[in-house]
Scaffold this active site. Structure first.
Site, PDB file in Angstrom:
ATOM      1  N   ARG A  49       4.452 -38.139  29.922  1.00  0.00           N
ATOM      2  CA  ARG A  49       3.536 -37.194  29.239  1.00  0.00           C
ATOM      3  C   ARG A  49       4.159 -36.981  27.885  1.00  0.00           C
ATOM      4  O   ARG A  49       3.384 -36.762  26.680  1.00  0.00           O
ATOM      5  CB  ARG A  49       3.438 -36.019  30.037  1.00  0.00           C
ATOM      6  CG  ARG A  49       2.469 -35.092  29.395  1.00  0.00           C
ATOM      7  CD  ARG A  49       1.826 -33.891  30.318  1.00  0.00           C
ATOM      8  NE  ARG A  49       2.509 -33.516  31.481  1.00  0.00           N
ATOM      9  CZ  ARG A  49       3.711 -32.645  31.467  1.00  0.00           C
ATOM     10  NH1 ARG A  49       4.070 -32.085  30.341  1.00  0.00           N
ATOM     11  NH2 ARG A  49       4.162 -32.408  32.561  1.00  0.00           N
ATOM     12  N   TYR A 101     -19.306 -34.992  14.093  1.00  0.00           N
ATOM     13  CA  TYR A 101     -19.617 -35.672  15.669  1.00  0.00           C
ATOM     14  C   TYR A 101     -19.936 -34.588  16.701  1.00  0.00           C
ATOM     15  O   TYR A 101     -18.938 -33.532  16.736  1.00  0.00           O
ATOM     16  CB  TYR A 101     -18.016 -36.254  15.963  1.00  0.00           C
ATOM     17  CG  TYR A 101     -18.507 -37.132  17.446  1.00  0.00           C
ATOM     18  CD1 TYR A 101     -19.041 -38.147  17.551  1.00  0.00           C
ATOM     19  CD2 TYR A 101     -17.547 -36.595  18.528  1.00  0.00           C
ATOM     20  CE1 TYR A 101     -19.180 -38.734  18.756  1.00  0.00           C
ATOM     21  CE2 TYR A 101     -17.661 -37.110  19.568  1.00  0.00           C
ATOM     22  CZ  TYR A 101     -18.327 -38.174  19.718  1.00  0.00           C
ATOM     23  OH  TYR A 101     -18.339 -38.828  21.010  1.00  0.00           O
ATOM     24  N   ASP A 173     -11.925 -37.525  10.029  1.00  0.00           N
ATOM     25  CA  ASP A 173     -12.434 -38.224  11.075  1.00  0.00           C
ATOM     26  C   ASP A 173     -12.728 -39.587  10.608  1.00  0.00           C
ATOM     27  O   ASP A 173     -13.972 -39.789  10.058  1.00  0.00           O
ATOM     28  CB  ASP A 173     -13.433 -37.798  12.147  1.00  0.00           C
ATOM     29  CG  ASP A 173     -13.755 -38.355  13.336  1.00  0.00           C
ATOM     30  OD1 ASP A 173     -13.466 -39.734  13.415  1.00  0.00           O
ATOM     31  OD2 ASP A 173     -14.256 -37.898  14.110  1.00  0.00           O
ATOM     32  N   LYS A 198     -13.482 -46.930  19.714  1.00  0.00           N
ATOM     33  CA  LYS A 198     -14.480 -47.709  19.077  1.00  0.00           C
ATOM     34  C   LYS A 198     -14.141 -48.940  18.410  1.00  0.00           C
ATOM     35  O   LYS A 198     -13.705 -49.633  19.224  1.00  0.00           O
ATOM     36  CB  LYS A 198     -15.121 -46.647  18.020  1.00  0.00           C
ATOM     37  CG  LYS A 198     -15.468 -45.077  18.456  1.00  0.00           C
ATOM     38  CD  LYS A 198     -16.649 -45.046  19.645  1.00  0.00           C
ATOM     39  CE  LYS A 198     -16.723 -43.676  20.319  1.00  0.00           C
ATOM     40  NZ  LYS A 198     -16.867 -42.731  19.405  1.00  0.00           N
TER      41      LYS A 198
HETATM   42  C1  LIG Z   1     -16.752 -41.363  19.723  1.00  0.00           C
HETATM   43  C2  LIG Z   1     -16.246 -40.475  18.374  1.00  0.00           C
HETATM   44  C3  LIG Z   1     -15.281 -39.244  18.839  1.00  0.00           C
HETATM   45  C4  LIG Z   1     -14.729 -39.200  20.341  1.00  0.00           C
HETATM   46  O1  LIG Z   1     -13.896 -40.168  20.687  1.00  0.00           O
HETATM   47  P1  LIG Z   1     -13.820 -40.341  22.250  1.00  0.00           P
HETATM   48  O2  LIG Z   1     -12.897 -41.514  22.074  1.00  0.00           O
HETATM   49  O3  LIG Z   1     -15.224 -40.717  22.655  1.00  0.00           O
HETATM   50  O4  LIG Z   1     -13.261 -38.959  22.899  1.00  0.00           O
HETATM   51  C5  LIG Z   1     -14.677 -38.567  17.620  1.00  0.00           C
HETATM   52  N1  LIG Z   1     -15.386 -38.871  16.389  1.00  0.00           N
HETATM   53  C6  LIG Z   1     -16.187 -39.940  16.321  1.00  0.00           C
HETATM   54  C7  LIG Z   1     -16.755 -39.981  14.898  1.00  0.00           C
HETATM   55  C8  LIG Z   1     -16.776 -40.646  17.223  1.00  0.00           C
HETATM   56  O5  LIG Z   1     -17.702 -41.451  16.951  1.00  0.00           O
END
Ligand SMILES: *Cc1c(COP(=O)(O)O)cnc(C)c1O
Length: 384
Positions: A49, A101, A173, A198
């Site tokens: 962890r 987001y 982000d 992603k």
């Molecule tokens: C998908 C996404 C997230 C969240 O990510 P997860 O891995 O699905 O928790 C945060 N910010 C953006 C811009 C995203 O496209």
């Protein structure tokens, strides 16, 4: 003689400092599923962890591609967001871009608000919003560029300069770009957050998140959040993401090339009202996008000439684009925000954000351009 040559992006994403392979010669890193480690080991591992060899391997490659000192990995992008949000205290104010987001918005408004966190939402493309930085003296500025799904581009350098003079940390982000196309820390941000689910992983088979920084205090806070809140990823997912990132530049560069061509095709189609893509001249912040990004990304947003039902059925009729949430994988996806990602957003807010029933978001994959192009051409016929 010391070499000052900096290795290229692909080399850094394939070769990384930590391999744990010295004694075995293994070319690819093994998976370390162990939940616990013998006390006093030389690498300082203790309990998964709070750290694991697979986390450390992935952290070293992610820090290397962002050209920064530190990275901390998490179970998902939302876990990474939670880690940062957990550092706030009651009464703190976060100045947020209004088009963040959706899960970030939900987390602030439905979870952290209960603990006294305050949020102010502004449109960071307007000059007036920049004055809010001095006026509200927030604990943090939270931005995303390009935004989802309208691909608004925010001037990261400008906002970071203003924030830095007030000593306000800025988090970006960077999920839609990754370090291949945009490097927020070099533009002045304190933290660069990525949902590695992603483009970084790129194969839609693992969830992950990471935060990169050059600030040692932030690194400590994020490592603390990883173990204290239980936001750690699994060793196996880290291993998959470490494998995925090796081909990031191959994949994303191809996705960008496909996107440029498909954005043109869509823009010239009679059933399309307008197209939004950062590297097209008709994008409202085209010049800023060119300056700030190394490529236009692989998301295209288009407004089609049809009502909700016809636009939905057009999306459904695409054969190579699966109608699904998420983005960034090798396979192309299509999303109808009004009925999918933004279905729970109330109508006024949707209207204000510019999300109407005719809007479609494409995540362009690595398939052959001719096939994607034909698929779109066939599907759009029904709107003529
Ligand atoms: C998908 C996404 C997230 C969240 O990510 P997860 O891995 O699905 O928790 C945060 N910010 C953006 C811009 C995203 O496209």
């Amino acid at each position: 003689m010391k070499s000052h040559h900096t290795q290229g992006f692909s080399t850094r994403s394939i070769h990384h400092g930590e391999t744990f392979s010295a004694s075995t010669g293994t070319v690819m890193p093994p998976i370390f599923p162990s939940s616990t480690f013998a006390h006093g080991n030389s690498e300082g591992f203790d309990y998964t962890r709070s750290g694991n060899p697979n986390f450390r391997i992935l952290e070293s490659v992610l820090a290397s591609i962002e050209e920064c000192k530190f990275s901390t990995v998490f179970a998902s992008g939302v876990s990474a967001i939670t880690a940062v949000a957990s550092t706030f205290k009651s009464g703190d104010v976060v100045l947020c871009e209004e088009n963040l987001y959706g899960c970030t918005v939900r987390l602030f408004e439905q979870v952290f608000e209960k603990f006294g966190l305050k949020t102010i939402w502004v449109d960071f493309t307007s000059a007036a919003s920049l004055q809010q930085i001095k006026k509200t003296k927030p604990s943090m500025i939270w931005i995303e560029s390009p935004t989802n799904p309208l691909l608004k581009i925010i001037d990261l350098r400008r906002i970071c300069e203003l924030a830095n003079t007030e000593k306000i940390p800025v988090i970006v982000d960077n999920t839609f770009c990754t370090a291949l196309l945009q490097t927020p820390l070099q533009l002045g941000a304190t933290l660069s957050l990525t949902s590695t689910t992603k483009y970084i992983n790129g194969h839609s088979d693992a969830l992950g998140g990471s935060i990169c920084t050059n600030d040692e205090n932030w690194k400590k806070r994020l490592d603390f959040a990883q173990k204290a809140l239980g936001l750690h990823p699994s060793p196996f997912d880290c291993w998959l993401i470490t494998r995925g990132v090796k081909t990031l530049s191959l994949r994303l560069n191809k996705q960008v090339r496909n996107s440029i061509a498909l954005a043109d095709q869509l823009a010239n189609h009679p059933a399309v009202r307008w197209v939004r893509y950062p590297f097209r001249q008709d994008h409202p912040q085209y010049n800023l996008a060119l300056k700030q990004m190394k490529g236009g990304g692989a998301i295209i947003t288009a407004n089609l000439k049809g009502d909700q039902a016809r636009v939905y059925s057009t999306c459904k009729s695409l054969k190579l684009f699966t109608m699904a949430e998420s983005l960034g994988g090798v396979e192309s996806l299509v999303c109808h925000p009004a009925t999918m990602t933004h279905a729970s957003v109330n109508a006024d807010v949707k209207y204000q954000l510019g999300i109407d029933d005719s809007l479609v978001r494409f995540s362009i994959g690595c398939e052959d351009l001719e096939d994607l192009s034909l698929d779109i051409k066939d599907a759009l016929k029904q709107l003529l």
